[in-house]
Motif scaffolding. Structure first.
Motif, mmCIF file in Angstrom:
data_model
loop_
_atom_site.group_PDB
_atom_site.id
_atom_site.type_symbol
_atom_site.label_atom_id
_atom_site.label_comp_id
_atom_site.label_asym_id
_atom_site.label_seq_id
_atom_site.Cartn_x
_atom_site.Cartn_y
_atom_site.Cartn_z
ATOM 1 N N GLN A 1 4.250 -5.940 -11.944
ATOM 2 C CA GLN A 1 5.585 -5.679 -12.493
ATOM 3 C C GLN A 1 6.363 -6.963 -12.733
ATOM 4 O O GLN A 1 7.077 -7.092 -13.731
ATOM 5 N N ARG B 1 10.335 -14.310 -6.534
ATOM 6 C CA ARG B 1 9.029 -14.627 -5.963
ATOM 7 C C ARG B 1 8.933 -16.140 -5.788
ATOM 8 O O ARG B 1 9.471 -16.904 -6.585
ATOM 9 N N LYS C 1 3.591 -5.130 -7.216
ATOM 10 C CA LYS C 1 4.732 -6.038 -7.350
ATOM 11 C C LYS C 1 4.393 -7.210 -8.272
ATOM 12 O O LYS C 1 5.217 -7.634 -9.092
ATOM 13 N N GLU D 1 -1.894 3.289 -2.768
ATOM 14 C CA GLU D 1 -1.036 2.505 -1.869
ATOM 15 C C GLU D 1 0.432 2.625 -2.230
ATOM 16 O O GLU D 1 1.306 2.355 -1.411
ATOM 17 N N GLY D 2 0.717 2.979 -3.487
ATOM 18 C CA GLY D 2 2.094 3.178 -3.905
ATOM 19 C C GLY D 2 2.757 1.913 -4.410
ATOM 20 O O GLY D 2 2.157 0.836 -4.480
ATOM 21 N N ASP D 3 4.046 2.026 -4.746
ATOM 22 C CA ASP D 3 4.783 0.924 -5.371
ATOM 23 C C ASP D 3 4.969 -0.280 -4.461
ATOM 24 O O ASP D 3 5.324 -1.361 -4.935
ATOM 25 N N GLU D 4 4.759 -0.111 -3.152
ATOM 26 C CA GLU D 4 4.932 -1.225 -2.231
ATOM 27 C C GLU D 4 3.700 -2.115 -2.149
ATOM 28 O O GLU D 4 3.721 -3.152 -1.478
ATOM 29 N N ALA D 5 2.632 -1.748 -2.835
ATOM 30 C CA ALA D 5 1.432 -2.582 -2.839
ATOM 31 C C ALA D 5 1.746 -3.925 -3.481
ATOM 32 O O ALA D 5 2.450 -3.988 -4.490
ATOM 33 N N GLU D 6 1.241 -4.997 -2.906
ATOM 34 C CA GLU D 6 1.511 -6.341 -3.426
ATOM 35 C C GLU D 6 1.021 -6.489 -4.866
ATOM 36 O O GLU D 6 1.663 -7.138 -5.688
#
Length: 444
Positions: free
Chosen positions: A254, A392, A251, A243-248
């Motif tokens: 990280q 967040r 986030k 899904e890449g770095d944009e996957a919830e």
């Protein structure tokens, strides 16, 4: 001419008297800034999570013990502490600025416990200069009292067994047992703080008082509970990678990383990225809540100190289990038995897997903060902005703790049992801290 001279002399004398009588004003913001400064220095010095929690607890306790004399509604948090004698009382509260004395004691204890003393000394001296210019007599009297309290507490701090653990043997990793923890890439560091359970706790009867439920029995056979949890870590991380770095989930992982030392290798070059510890993140949340509730200096100190004590006992409890279980990390097993090229989203920390430190201390801190601020206290967490991560939002401290816990699964560094059982362990400990300290909610 004589009359003019008389007027000039009277003006000078009057101005001098007026300057001396001007009070030194210190606000809650000054307290927040001092905690932040100690945090920044700990990041600079790369303190491990358990050691950082000790620094937070002692430095804030020093300030709180002084400032509570100014607010009779605030309770004595130390009544059950082993071998701690009451601090000396100020000779005259009318002559001593208790807020100033509290910051002096906080910085003095902080300076005693960090490495880069010159960084805190420089910050302290800038405050000293300002305070002295405002009212030298008030400054000197208050400083003297703050140093007296710091000296008193230092004698007790020195007996917590920390110095003795510095000379104890390193953790031995030589074993043929595949379930036993092994150092992990890229630095293959030794296990940190294997003797931390020997540190004197604040509220616990012993380091093993809140031992979590056992993790699933180690097994690499398909269909067993342990193997299923291992494969779950692998499959979740593979899906996140797609899904890449944009996957919830990425986030979340990280945002709650909070690894104080992430090492990066490029060829023969290795460098470190420094960040706050899990305790530092929760102290940041305490600051956010204190500001939102518009707490005064004494109330803020109360919130910080109670949170820091929960964090400190949380790490003692967690580290007792870690070096008793000595459980291997997912990265070690996945690389050896599943996929040799697999890497977790987060860098695996250098200590055994069970239970999850984030889960334990987040659970403990969330219980304490909920007691102080209330069940449905929502907040915007900007703690990680300075490290390049976005804000967040959380509807409660429990919500934040649950996300912090599951972040370790998304990060690829913990099995589910360590997360879920660790969160229960931390909340049980947090409830104990609330009861032992007789914590009361704040009215704001």
């Amino acid at each position: 001419m004589k009359k003019l001279l008389y007027i000039i002399i009277c003006t000078v004398v009057f101005s001098s008297c007026t300057k001396e009588e001007k009070p030194i004003i210190i606000s809650a913001e000054n307290y927040h800034q001092t905690v932040d400064k100690i945090t920044d220095i700990m990041v600079h010095d790369i303190f491990s999570p358990p050691v950082a929690s000790r620094i937070y607890a002692y430095s804030n306790l020093a300030a709180y013990q002084i400032i509570r004399q100014e607010n009779k509604d605030l309770i004595d948090l130390t009544s059950n502490f082993e071998e701690l004698q009451p601090i000396p009382k100020a000779d005259s509260i009318t002559k001593v600025n208790l807020k100033l004395a509290a910051l002096v004691a906080q910085m003095e204890i902080g300076k005693k416990l960090i490495f880069s003393e010159e960084l805190l000394t420089s910050y302290r001296d800038s405050l000293y200069t300002s305070w002295k210019k405002t009212n030298e007599e008030e400054f000197n009297t208050s400083k003297e009292y703050g140093l007296e309290v710091a000296q008193h507490l230092s004698k007790w701090i020195d007996k917590d067994n920390y110095k003795e653990t510095r000379t104890m043997p390193k953790y031995s990793v030589y074993s043929d047992d595949p379930g036993r923890w092994q150092p992990t890439p890229p630095s293959y560091m030794d296990g940190i703080e294997p003797h931390w359970p020997k540190i004197r706790p604040f509220t616990l009867d012993s380091a093993s008082q809140f031992k979590p439920a056992p993790h699933p029995e180690f097994s690499l056979e398909e269909g067993t509970a342990f193997y299923d949890e291992l494969i779950e870590v692998y499959e979740i991380n593979k899906k996140m990678e797609e899904e890449g770095d944009e996957a919830e989930e990425v986030k979340i992982a990280q945002f709650w990383d909070c690894n104080p030392y992430v090492s990066t290798q490029r060829g023969h070059l290795m460098f470190a990225t420094k960040k706050i510890t899990p305790g530092g993140h929760w102290m940041g949340i305490c600051k956010i809540a204190s500001k939102k509730a518009d707490l005064d200096f004494a109330q803020s100190s109360y919130a910080y100190t109670a949170t820091a004590i929960a964090l400190a006992d949380g790490f003692i409890s967690c580290w007792e289990e870690k070096y008793s279980s000595n459980l291997v990390r997912p990265e070690t097993l996945i690389n050896k038995y599943v996929d040799e090229n697999w890497k977790p989203v987060l860098q695996t920390p250098p200590f055994p897997e069970y239970s999850s430190g984030h889960s334990v201390v987040s659970g403990a801190a969330s219980i304490v903060l909920t007691k102080i601020f209330g069940e449905e206290f929502s907040f915007e967490d900007d703690t990680e902005v300075k490290y390049g991560l976005p804000v967040r939002s959380f509807k409660s401290f429990s919500h934040a703790a649950s996300e912090a816990a599951v972040s370790r699964l998304y990060g690829g560094i913990h099995y589910r049992a360590a997360i879920e059982n660790g969160l229960v362990q931390g909340k049980n400990l947090g409830n104990h801290v609330v009861k032992d300290l007789n914590l009361q909610p704040l009215t704001y």
